[in-house]
Scaffold this motif. Structure first.
Motif, PDB file in Angstrom:
ATOM      1  N   GLN A 462       1.676   1.746  10.115  1.00  0.00           N
ATOM      2  CA  GLN A 462       2.032   0.892   9.834  1.00  0.00           C
ATOM      3  C   GLN A 462       2.045  -0.132  11.009  1.00  0.00           C
ATOM      4  N   ASN A 609      -0.987   2.305   4.061  1.00  0.00           N
ATOM      5  CA  ASN A 609      -0.847   1.037   4.142  1.00  0.00           C
ATOM      6  C   ASN A 609      -1.578   0.007   3.119  1.00  0.00           C
ATOM      7  N   THR A 614      -5.095   0.662   9.717  1.00  0.00           N
ATOM      8  CA  THR A 614      -5.056   0.175  10.843  1.00  0.00           C
ATOM      9  C   THR A 614      -5.493   0.455  12.409  1.00  0.00           C
TER      10      THR A 614
END
Length: 782
Positions: A462, A609, A614
């Motif tokens: 995250q 996610n 990310t």
């Protein structure tokens, strides 16, 4: 002689004496005035006195507040410590030993000077004690570059130091002078300043030092070369006891404490300040190279492509050269005293390094040595010829600095080869300690190739925070970083990307396919067949979920035949695989392209996610030496696939752990904590077992591990040792088990479950466990 004449003679003598006295006083006044004004000597400016110590070393500070290491030139390896960060015993020991009237004088202790003059000059006592105050000693440290050995010359240096001492007292409080002194002193072994000294000799922060530890360090201030606890332990212990005695004499400790403390051993916990040792060594090296990178020069290479992207898109890359100080100069990582706050967690880094050590040093390496015993081609596989071994070793020889140096000297290849084949005295690396031996350089090169290499990285999907980073088994011996710099074939850890493309293209985890050898045509019209996968359910219809959980090549090849290799390559780039040379060929589905551990870990974040990948974030902010924030950083992200596709992938990759190639993680006797977690993962093993991989993720963390040899021809010759589930998976399992066991401090819960909408059906009408064709299964899809 008359009485009158005697009177006039005495009067003349008195007048002469008074005249001489006034002349001496006037001369001293003029001398000190000239020194103070800078008319003579090298008096520092007011600016220099107000800022006497540059806070040189840049600190790398973990997310839990631990200094992982520093960047500094050898002579500047200093980390600044404020007064309230010092142990009170340090201050007491220093005052008791060096300057008992420190609080009462203004830089010069006249009583101490007169005592020293009388004892040394008049009474000729060698052990007369010094007349220097702590402030004078600080002045000497700061501004006397070369302390004279000759007593006459040294006497001429003293007046300058006295003047500087008075000025220091004017500009600084007593606490600040003590702080300056302890931050400036060189304690030897590259331990400059009290912070580095505390960490070097005791592995403690300065405020954690107890009485005897503080006394030893203060004792070293008399002469750190003479009172060296590593080389002269007894002499250093005696000096420490003198300091303890002075503390008792000054009333800082009582007699009983003095007697007890003087009987103690030194109790060292020595760690030399060295960039090749300590925590997160590979990470610190990577960070240094990132921040000091220059703008890439144009050339046709994959490296230039990546560096150019980083220069434009990654604010951390080349930060020191992209950002200027107030004087217009770029930041210097070694001399500007920066504080770099990184996302590494020191506890998780420790757990990662322990897991790597246990698996590599404790198990895999001994097994590899045993497997290669008495084999002529060792450490290379038995499947290559002696001629191929010679070619590999010749290439290795030419990659060395020794070879390049001899080439510059004009030696021929034959002469260089003779040098490399001539035995000489050398020290070899081993996990049990260095080995002094006689060996030829060529044999030493081959010896080092016996050691297996590894790369491991863990990040939060995250936030992008990289929590642990291990680029190899031992940085002092193997500095090539296998997390970010090295790329190897990923094998079956590539398959989840293909299955994701299938889910995006309308497939379901419970779609059925017959488990049989696939025969596909390449663009060039050639036949391609994947390697046979054994007999399990051969010829039977199986679900895609079953195929991924067992890493079945037949099912994977079937999907590759239904999808576009070009669309697959495009998707891989969306997942963050930066290799430009990924060929859109059918065999790509089995992981034939080279990828780094960092790229794989980042790619797998998209599964957690909801389809958004990310990028790894290594640094959150950078501060200057005064605590001003110079830069702040956040992770970048991009949408790769739909949420529905990731929910289906979670369902299938859970099965890898629960019933497929990753079931070892469900062994509660081996992994008592992590065995209860909600885990998705994928094992990977390349041809000939050259590369062993495991990629795994939980709702809160993604981690990946690779194990292999320095060269692709260095590997186990049997599948049992070389497969990802046996070699790489245990590192992931041991690390995560430690992380979950420390949930109170780290905050990651073993009870957390993946965030999937309630009622979501990954099979959308198909049966959840394969083997039966249901009514709404359409054979036409195949």
């Amino acid at each position: 002689m008359s009485e009158k004449s005697s009177f006039f003679s005495l009067k003349k003598v008195l007048l002469l004496m008074w005249g001489l006295f006034v002349l001496v006083i006037l001369s001293l006044y003029l001398l000190f005035l000239s020194l103070g004004k800078g008319w003579i000597g090298n008096m520092p400016s007011v600016e220099d006195i107000e800022n006497p110590i540059d806070k040189f070393a840049t600190q790398v500070i973990s997310t839990d507040g631990v200094v992982l290491g520093t960047y500094a030139r050898t002579q500047d390896n200093r980390i600044w410590v404020d007064f309230d960060e010092l142990s009170p015993y340090l201050v007491q020991a220093l005052i008791a030993t060096e300057d008992i009237r420190f609080q009462d004088h203004s830089g010069i202790d006249l009583k101490a000077i007169f005592r020293a003059v009388i004892k040394r000059v008049i009474l000729r006592q060698k052990s007369a004690g010094g007349g220097s105050t702590l402030t004078q000693q600080l002045a000497k440290q700061l501004y006397t570059e070369h302390v004279a050995v000759n007593s006459v010359k040294r006497a001429l240096q003293k007046p300058s130091e006295w003047v500087i001492a008075v000025k220091l007292e004017r500009y600084y409080t007593k606490e600040e002078i003590l702080t300056l002194y302890l931050n400036k002193y060189d304690f030897g072994h590259n331990a400059i300043g009290i912070y580095t000294a505390s960490m070097t000799y005791f592995g403690k922060l300065p405020y954690e030092l107890n009485v005897e530890e503080a006394a030893m360090l203060i004792g070293m201030c008399k002469n750190s070369s003479l009172y060296n606890p590593i080389r002269r332990a007894e002499k250093t212990r005696d000096r420490r006891n003198v300091v303890i005695g002075q503390m008792a004499k000054a009333g800082f400790i009582d007699k009983a404490a003095k007697d007890s403390l003087q009987n103690l051993e030194l109790g060292l916990d020595y760690h030399r300040a060295d960039h090749t040792t300590g925590a997160a060594t590979y990470f610190r090296q990577y960070l240094k190279l990132q921040m000091t990178a220059s703008k890439p020069k144009k050339r046709n290479s994959q490296q230039y492509y990546e560096d150019s992207l980083d220069w434009e898109q990654n604010p951390l890359y080349g930060w020191c050269n992209k950002n200027m100080k107030s004087d217009g100069k770029p930041y210097n990582l070694y001399t500007d005293g920066l504080k770099i706050y990184v996302t590494i967690d020191s506890r998780m880094q420790k757990y990662a390094e322990e897991a790597v050590a246990k698996q590599i040093q404790g198990y895999m390496q001994p097994e590899f040595f045993k497997a290669k015993q008495k084999k002529k081609t060792a450490p290379f596989t038995s499947n290559i010829s002696q001629e191929e071994v010679e070619r590999i070793m010749t290439r290795a020889m030419r990659d060395t600095d020794r070879y390049r140096g001899l080439k510059k000297q004009g030696l021929s290849d034959k002469e260089i080869r003779d040098v490399f084949n001539t035995p000489c005295q050398m020290t070899l690396f081993s996990y049990e300690g260095d080995i002094d031996t006689v060996l030829s350089p060529m044999d030493s090169l081959r010896y080092m190739k016996f050691f297996l290499r590894t790369g491991f990285m863990c990040m939060e999907p995250q936030t992008g925070y990289v929590r642990a980073y291990v680029g190899g088994p031992d940085f002092s011996a193997f500095q090539y970083d296998m997390v970010t710099k090295g790329r190897r074939q990923v094998g079956s850890t590539m398959k989840p990307f293909l299955y994701t493309l299938a889910m995006e293209s309308g497939f379901s985890p419970c779609d059925l396919v017959v488990n049989q050898t696939q025969t596909l045509l390449t663009e060039a019209g050639q036949i391609w067949q994947p390697k046979d996968d054994g007999r399990e359910k051969l010829g039977e219809p199986v679900t895609l979920k079953w195929g991924l959980s067992r890493s079945n090549n037949n099912v994977t090849a079937y999907l590759m035949g239904q999808l576009s290799p070009y669309a697959f390559v495009d998707l891989l780039h969306e997942f963050g695989l930066r290799n430009q040379a990924i060929d859109p060929v059918l065999s790509l589905c089995l992981g034939t392209c080279d990828v780094s551990v960092e790229e794989m870990v980042s790619a797998y974040t998209a599964f957690v996610n909801h389809g958004i990948r990310t990028t790894p974030l290594y640094v959150t902010r950078i501060e200057d030496a005064d605590g001003n924030v110079l830069a702040q950083f956040s992770a970048r992200s991009n949408e790769v696939v739909s949420e529905d596709a990731t929910y289906k992938m979670i369902d299938m990759m859970r099965a890898v752990i629960n019933e497929g190639t990753g079931t070892r993680l469900r062994n509660s006797s081996v992994y008592p904590t992590v065995s209860r977690a909600d885990i998705c993962g994928k094992t990977g093993t390349t041809d000939n077992h050259s590369d062993a991989w495991f990629m795994g993720y939980t709702p809160e963390l993604v981690a990946g591990c690779w194990i292999g040899g320095e060269d692709r021809d260095i590997h186990f010759d049997d599948m049992n040792h070389g497969q990802g589930a046996h070699a790489a998976l245990p590192i992931w399992g041991m690390f995560m088990d430690k992380v979950y066991a420390d949930s109170v401090n780290l905050g990651y819960s073993v009870n957390r479950r993946f965030d999937i909408p309630e009622g979501f059906d990954p099979c959308a009408g198909y049966q959840d466990d394969g083997g039966q064709i249901l009514d709404n299964f359409s054979i036409e899809k195949f």
